[in-house]
Write an enzyme that holds these catalytic residues in place. Structure first.
Site, PDB file in Angstrom:
ATOM      1  N   HIS A 299       0.808  -1.138  -0.236  1.00  0.00           N
ATOM      2  CA  HIS A 299       0.093  -0.022   0.187  1.00  0.00           C
ATOM      3  C   HIS A 299       0.829   1.215  -0.093  1.00  0.00           C
ATOM      4  O   HIS A 299       0.241   2.398  -0.245  1.00  0.00           O
ATOM      5  CB  HIS A 299      -1.163   0.064   1.124  1.00  0.00           C
ATOM      6  CG  HIS A 299      -1.885  -0.928   1.122  1.00  0.00           C
ATOM      7  ND1 HIS A 299      -2.668  -1.011   0.072  1.00  0.00           N
ATOM      8  CD2 HIS A 299      -2.381  -2.055   2.306  1.00  0.00           C
ATOM      9  CE1 HIS A 299      -3.664  -2.079   0.383  1.00  0.00           C
ATOM     10  NE2 HIS A 299      -3.491  -2.709   1.412  1.00  0.00           N
ATOM     11  N   ASP A 335      -2.750 -10.658  -2.161  1.00  0.00           N
ATOM     12  CA  ASP A 335      -3.251 -10.062  -0.992  1.00  0.00           C
ATOM     13  C   ASP A 335      -4.667  -9.736  -1.231  1.00  0.00           C
ATOM     14  O   ASP A 335      -4.894  -9.257  -2.347  1.00  0.00           O
ATOM     15  CB  ASP A 335      -2.450  -8.775  -0.637  1.00  0.00           C
ATOM     16  CG  ASP A 335      -2.764  -8.234   0.755  1.00  0.00           C
ATOM     17  OD1 ASP A 335      -1.970  -8.573   1.623  1.00  0.00           O
ATOM     18  OD2 ASP A 335      -3.856  -7.669   1.016  1.00  0.00           O
ATOM     19  N   HIS A 337      -6.311  -7.255  -0.249  1.00  0.00           N
ATOM     20  CA  HIS A 337      -6.360  -5.770  -0.643  1.00  0.00           C
ATOM     21  C   HIS A 337      -5.812  -5.588  -1.847  1.00  0.00           C
ATOM     22  O   HIS A 337      -4.550  -6.101  -1.990  1.00  0.00           O
ATOM     23  CB  HIS A 337      -6.157  -5.008   0.509  1.00  0.00           C
ATOM     24  CG  HIS A 337      -6.751  -5.239   2.026  1.00  0.00           C
ATOM     25  ND1 HIS A 337      -6.176  -6.275   2.922  1.00  0.00           N
ATOM     26  CD2 HIS A 337      -8.053  -4.808   2.511  1.00  0.00           C
ATOM     27  CE1 HIS A 337      -7.069  -6.322   3.844  1.00  0.00           C
ATOM     28  NE2 HIS A 337      -8.071  -5.390   3.530  1.00  0.00           N
ATOM     29  N   ASP A 426      -4.130 -12.633   3.641  1.00  0.00           N
ATOM     30  CA  ASP A 426      -5.558 -12.455   4.402  1.00  0.00           C
ATOM     31  C   ASP A 426      -6.790 -12.878   3.649  1.00  0.00           C
ATOM     32  O   ASP A 426      -7.832 -12.345   3.912  1.00  0.00           O
ATOM     33  CB  ASP A 426      -5.470 -10.749   4.769  1.00  0.00           C
ATOM     34  CG  ASP A 426      -4.859 -10.125   3.389  1.00  0.00           C
ATOM     35  OD1 ASP A 426      -4.406 -10.650   2.298  1.00  0.00           O
ATOM     36  OD2 ASP A 426      -4.808  -8.737   3.829  1.00  0.00           O
TER      37      ASP A 426
END
Length: 575
Positions: A299, A335, A337, A426
């Site tokens: 991120h 991931d 996200h 995740d």
């Protein structure tokens, strides 16, 4: 980094660690004080110095005769019954009201969820209150108190010839340094931060119990990456902002992206290990590797830290591989996200292909980016491939199907020299933030598919993953694939996706076939083969849902049956 002074109590409001439902808040978790962008407290300052005068005020009512030192409100009167009783009132018969009994709570080591003190197993994941997961990783029983597992350790000792045995070593390298465990949220809250040092402890415990690391993997010596290397990815202002945190007891880049005085070094170690592993793998000194690092990085963008990430470890590894001679690098980000920082860094670069599979839900899942039509810019269109899931609960079949239909065809056409996996776990089953259903077998199969590219020159870099049992079992399964182990629980070759997964794949193919010749016929072929499997249009589904039960036809409700079936029309009457 803009630094603001903040009252101490405002730093303790954000106990709810759940995923933010609004991606514009810039947070994976919902916080009570989401308006604060960056906060800090310098070393040596007391809590009183960081607070306003009113924060220390405590009414401290010990009886009904206490006086009020501020103007009363209706809320005060309602909450504090009897505050306005006159001093001269006779209270000889007054008895103090017993305080309500506080319910003791404990937070699950595995998933961080709070539990009543009266139970010993987490009501969310079933983990025992005193589980040994930090000693033995996922090998420990989730239902039993830590028992030592001496029999497991002795069996592994016999099987692998002892930890550190030279005969058990392979050419798979692992990068790890205990100093990365010092990166943690400064203030211990009632609900632990999901990105916590225990994540690495659980993985290393699993690897040690299995005799994999130390033992069968080659350790890479850690070094802190230089500022000059970081400036090739991030702006100087961002590098200095992260470095500044080493002079502070604690600080926040976003409401859930924290730093303490050790975080800057941990971030430099994570980036340095990722860069050195990339160089060693591409140079042929080791076959492949796993960067067991934190804080995560995907991120972190050119000029910002967010989503628990400080420096972009994958981006630094790409530049290191290119410096070692790689011409084309593939980044596969699984991931849950979207890696908005990685996409931002390389969205104009045709030498780097970025492919991400993630929850998106029309932009309503953090961080809100990663739609299928985000394909790259400035002549690099097609070099960003986003596969956005429209819902949670996505499992192995959808991921493997997307690999077969999109990831591998594009990757084969791109023909990379080097492959990097941004390996967030995740999306694994049981993760409290991802809420998806990928199993260790699913991660193993995806790893094996990518390992067949570019002669196996593959680097896996840890990103997210917040259920310790899921992250440790998944990471161990991936490393076993890097070691060349063949697992007996492989998924079937022909996987059937969910309807939502099929729709997402078709939407991506429709966009990306404009840039990749290998996808030209795949969309139409897939559409014809799976047309019957796709959901019907909304109009037809609505009409079917409003239909009356068949048994109404012959009963007392036959009038309603004819009405819902369209056989009866009610005409209005004018007066």
């Amino acid at each position: 980094m803009v630094v603001e002074a903040l009252e101490v109590d405002s730093l303790t409001n954000g106990e709810d660690q759940t995923r933010s439902e609004n991606p514009t808040q810039g947070s994976k978790r919902r916080h009570g004080n989401s308006d604060v962008a960056v906060t800090c407290c310098t070393e040596g300052n007391s809590g009183d110095e960081c607070s306003s005068g009113d924060m220390d005020w405590n009414p401290g009512f010990s009886s009904k005769k206490a006086r009020v030192s501020r103007e009363m409100t209706f809320e005060d009167i309602y909450n504090e019954d009897g505050l306005l009783v006159d001093d001269d009132e006779d209270d000889s018969d007054w008895e103090p009201v017993e305080k309500p009994v506080e319910v003791l709570k404990w937070c699950c080591t595995n998933c961080t969820m709070a539990n009543p003190g009266s139970i010993v197993h987490c009501y969310i994941c079933g983990e025992h209150k005193e589980s040994g997961i930090l000693r033995h990783g996922y090998f420990s029983s989730p239902f039993l108190k830590d028992s030592g597992l001496a029999e497991v350790e002795s069996a592994l000792e016999e099987k692998y010839g002892g930890l550190g045995s030279s005969s058990a070593r392979s050419s798979t390298a692992v990068g790890f340094d205990e100093r990365m465990l010092l990166h943690s949220e400064f203030e211990m809250k009632a609900h632990p931060h999901p990105e916590r040092p225990d994540r690495l402890r659980a993985i290393t415990a699993s690897l040690a119990t299995a005799g994999i690391f130390p033992g069968r993997c080659f350790p890479i010596a850690a070094r802190e990456i230089t500022k000059e290397e970081l400036r090739m990815v991030h702006t100087s202002e961002h590098v200095e902002a992260v470095d500044l945190t080493s002079q502070l007891l604690y600080s926040y880049f976003t409401p859930d992206t924290y730093a303490n005085e050790y975080s800057a070094r941990a971030a430099r170690l994570a980036a340095g290990l990722s860069a050195d592993l990339a160089s060693e793998i591409f140079s042929g000194h080791v076959k492949n590797g796993f960067a067991l690092v934190r804080p995560p990085g995907h991120h972190a963008g050119i000029r910002h830290a967010m989503g628990f990430c400080l420096h972009n470890n994958a981006a630094v590894a790409v530049l290191a591989a290119q410096a070692a001679g790689a011409k084309k690098v593939l980044i596969l980000d699984w991931d849950v996200h979207h890696g908005n920082g990685t996409q931002e860094i390389f969205e104009q670069n045709k030498s780097v292909l970025y492919i991400s599979l993630h929850r998106h839900e029309g932009g309503n899942f953090y961080p809100g980016t990663g739609a299928a039509d985000e394909v790259g810019t400035s002549g690099a269109e097609g070099y960003c491939v986003n596969i956005p899931w429209s819902r949670g609960g996505v499992g192995d079949n959808d991921y493997i199907f997307a690999f077969q239909q999109i990831v591998l065809p594009i990757a084969s056409e791109f023909s990379p020299d080097f492959v990097i996996i941004s390996a967030g776990f995740d999306a694994a089953r049981g993760d409290p933030l991802g809420c998806c259903d990928v199993t260790p077998a699913g991660y193993s199969q995806m790893t094996r598919m990518l390992a067949d590219l570019c002669g196996g020159k593959l680097l896996v870099i840890l990103e997210g993953g917040y259920n310790l049992r899921s992250i440790s079992s998944s990471a161990t399964a991936v490393i076993k694939v890097l070691l060349g182990e063949t697992l007996g629980c492989d998924l079937p070759v022909n996987t059937i996706p969910s309807r939502a997964g099929l729709r997402a794949v078709l939407d991506v193919l429709k966009i990306q076939m404009n840039f990749w010749a290998s996808l030209a016929t795949k969309h139409s072929t897939l559409l014809s083969e799976w047309e019957a499997y796709l959901p019907k249009d909304k109009k037809n589904r609505t009409r079917k849902r409003l239909g009356a039960p068949l048994w109404w036809k012959c009963g007392r409700k036959r009038l309603l049956y004819n009405l819902f079936s369209g056989r009866l029309t009610i005409k209005s009457r004018r007066c």
